[in-house]
Design an enzyme around this catalytic site. Structure first.
Site, PDB file in Angstrom:
ATOM      1  N   ASP A 155       0.828  -1.207   0.000  1.00 11.24           N
ATOM      2  CA  ASP A 155       0.000   0.000   0.000  1.00 11.24           C
ATOM      3  C   ASP A 155       0.871   1.270   0.000  1.00 11.24           C
ATOM      4  OD1 ASP A 155      -2.117   1.713   0.305  1.00 11.24           O
ATOM      5  OD2 ASP A 155      -2.951   0.724   2.068  1.00 11.24           O
ATOM      6  N   ASP A 226     -10.509   3.931  -1.772  1.00  7.21           N
ATOM      7  CA  ASP A 226     -11.132   2.923  -0.899  1.00  7.21           C
ATOM      8  C   ASP A 226     -12.644   2.800  -1.091  1.00  7.21           C
ATOM      9  OD1 ASP A 226      -8.586   2.802   0.059  1.00  7.21           O
ATOM     10  OD2 ASP A 226      -9.144   3.005   2.170  1.00  7.21           O
TER      11      ASP A 226
HETATM   12  C1  GLA Z   1      -5.584   2.067   2.731  1.00  3.71           C
HETATM   13  C2  GLA Z   1      -6.081   0.917   1.868  1.00  3.71           C
HETATM   14  C3  GLA Z   1      -7.121   0.115   2.638  1.00  3.71           C
HETATM   15  C4  GLA Z   1      -6.506  -0.399   3.944  1.00  3.71           C
HETATM   16  C5  GLA Z   1      -5.935   0.751   4.747  1.00  3.71           C
HETATM   17  C6  GLA Z   1      -5.138   0.264   5.945  1.00  3.71           C
HETATM   18  O1  GLA Z   1      -6.578   3.006   2.955  1.00  3.71           O
HETATM   19  O2  GLA Z   1      -6.596   1.378   0.663  1.00  3.71           O
HETATM   20  O3  GLA Z   1      -7.599  -0.962   1.869  1.00  3.71           O
HETATM   21  O4  GLA Z   1      -5.503  -1.316   3.622  1.00  3.71           O
HETATM   22  O5  GLA Z   1      -5.081   1.574   3.965  1.00  3.71           O
HETATM   23  O6  GLA Z   1      -4.527   1.282   6.673  1.00  3.71           O
END
Ligand code: GLA
Length: 405
Positions: A155, A226
């Site tokens: 990420d 997200d």
């Molecule tokens: C980001 C990702 C999510 C999750 C969070 C965790 O927002 O897109 O899917 O993994 O981080 O902190």
């Protein structure tokens, strides 16, 4: 003597022939593909977020087995952010108190016939502010392999301010190149472990990730920001997937983010449509719900074998939106054996059953009545041209046509 010598020669020739044939067979056997179909499993983030513990992951594994989800194909148990502790003086990253022994946890998950996933990022910190992999990519990848990890979600988060913006403050294109290099680095590190580890890129679809992720070993890549458990968000993400079909295929998938089925206040139709459309998209099916308290109607959606078969179809061809008519959209997906899936989605908020939608089969390249199966109720259905379809707001008619004409 002569006889035994010629016998020997014959045996030798025969053995050589057998060995050569075996090698030729091995050579022609396709190497097994990691993520040949979209990964299926459960991820901790959408329900637990930062609260997830070792105990929750064990319970998730137990519940995948007990509910029949494992048998339906949900194999990965993925720990998202917040498992990380501190690095020691040798650079080794330790787990925090919530995860006392990652190797033991991986062994437990494997003992259930499941696989385990973990989370990190190319920056100093993860999105949740925990230690990430910057400068320790190979060390971390090696550790994952030693633990027996099968899947990594990587990420971007803090890499944006810490590295991309710092190194190329006014040059977006240069920032993107730095980002791609960072994903390449982890792709190489995972490859070097020799363990097949699914590589999931989470960088929100930046810089047409679908163009470059497969070459660096990416098996899936998020295409958007997200998801959250609201229809508007789910539909906004769905809309952004149209046109991306050509980038998906065995071993490399567009990822419109994890499932929210069973979360928040989604209605039953919304849960169904979310699942049906993610399957049309050949999306990874990573449930993110409260497994121990899953309602029967949610379990029925998540374990609908006919819908899962659409998602997991071996051709790996993602659906496209063929046409829309106001707020109703028609998507199709070509399946192995010449079959076809058709989804009619009432995406908007104001369509009710009193005013049916009329399906134009010719627009789908189909002519005459089409016999199929309604995948929500399992009943036979025949689609005819211009037939009235009563469909309510946020519902989806999903049909599989075995032999489209
Ligand atoms: C980001 C990702 C999510 C999750 C969070 C965790 O927002 O897109 O899917 O993994 O981080 O902190």
């Amino acid at each position: 003597m002569r006889i035994s010598a010629s016998l020997c020669l014959a045996v030798l020739a025969c053995a050589t022939f057998v060995a050569t044939a075996a090698t030729a067979q091995q050579a022609s056997k396709p190497a097994s593909i990691t993520a040949a179909t979209p990964p299926m499993g459960w991820n901790s983030w959408n329900f637990f977020a930062g609260r997830v513990t070792d105990k929750d992951i064990r319970a998730a594994a137990d519940n995948l087995v007990a509910t029949g989800m494992k048998d339906a194909g949900y194999i990965y148990v993925n720990i998202d952010d917040t498992w990380e502790g501190q690095r020691d003086e040798t650079g080794v990253l330790h787990t925090n108190d919530k995860f006392p022994d990652m190797k033991a946890l991986a062994d437990y998950v494997h003992s259930k016939g499941l696989k385990i996933g973990i989370y990190s990022g190319p920056g100093n910190k993860t999105c949740g502010g925990y230690a990430a992999s910057l400068g320790h990519e190979e060390q971390d990848a090696k550790m994952y392999a030693e633990w027996g990890i099968d899947y990594l979600k990587y990420d971007l988060c803090s890499f944006i301010p810490d590295v991309m913006i710092k190194q190329a403050p006014d040059d977006k294109a240069a920032q993107m190149r730095i980002m791609i290099d960072a994903y390449q680095k982890m792709g190489n590190a995972l490859k070097a472990t020799g363990r097949p580890i699914v590589f999931s890129l989470c960088q929100y679809g930046w810089d047409a990730v679908w163009e470059w992720a497969p070459a660096l070993g990416g098996n899936l890549w998020r295409t958007t920001g997200d998801i959250d458990p609201h229809w508007d968000r789910i539909y906004a993400i769905l809309s952004q997937q149209d046109g991306l079909a050509k980038y998906a295929g065995p071993g490399h998938w567009n990822d419109p983010d994890m499932l929210e089925v069973g979360n928040g206040k989604l209605s039953l139709n919304e849960n169904w449509s979310h699942f049906a459309m993610w399957s049309m998209l050949a999306a990874p099916l990573l449930a993110g719900n409260d497994l121990p308290n899953m309602k029967p109607e949610i379990k029925a959606i998540l374990t609908n074998k006919d819908v899962i078969a659409i998602d997991q179809d071996s051709l790996g061809k993602q659906a496209t939106r063929v046409y829309s008519d106001g707020e109703v959209e028609v998507w199709t997906r070509h399946l192995s054996g010449g079959a076809m899936a058709i989804a009619v989605l009432a995406a908007g908020d104001s369509r009710f059953s009193t005013h049916p939608f009329h399906l134009d089969l010719a627009k789908l390249g189909l002519h005459g009545p089409q016999k199929g199966k309604n995948l929500r109720d399992g009943q036979e259905i025949t689609l005819t041209n211009n037939m009235p379809i009563e469909i309510q707001s946020h519902d989806t008619l999903l049909v599989r046509i075995a032999a489209p004409k």
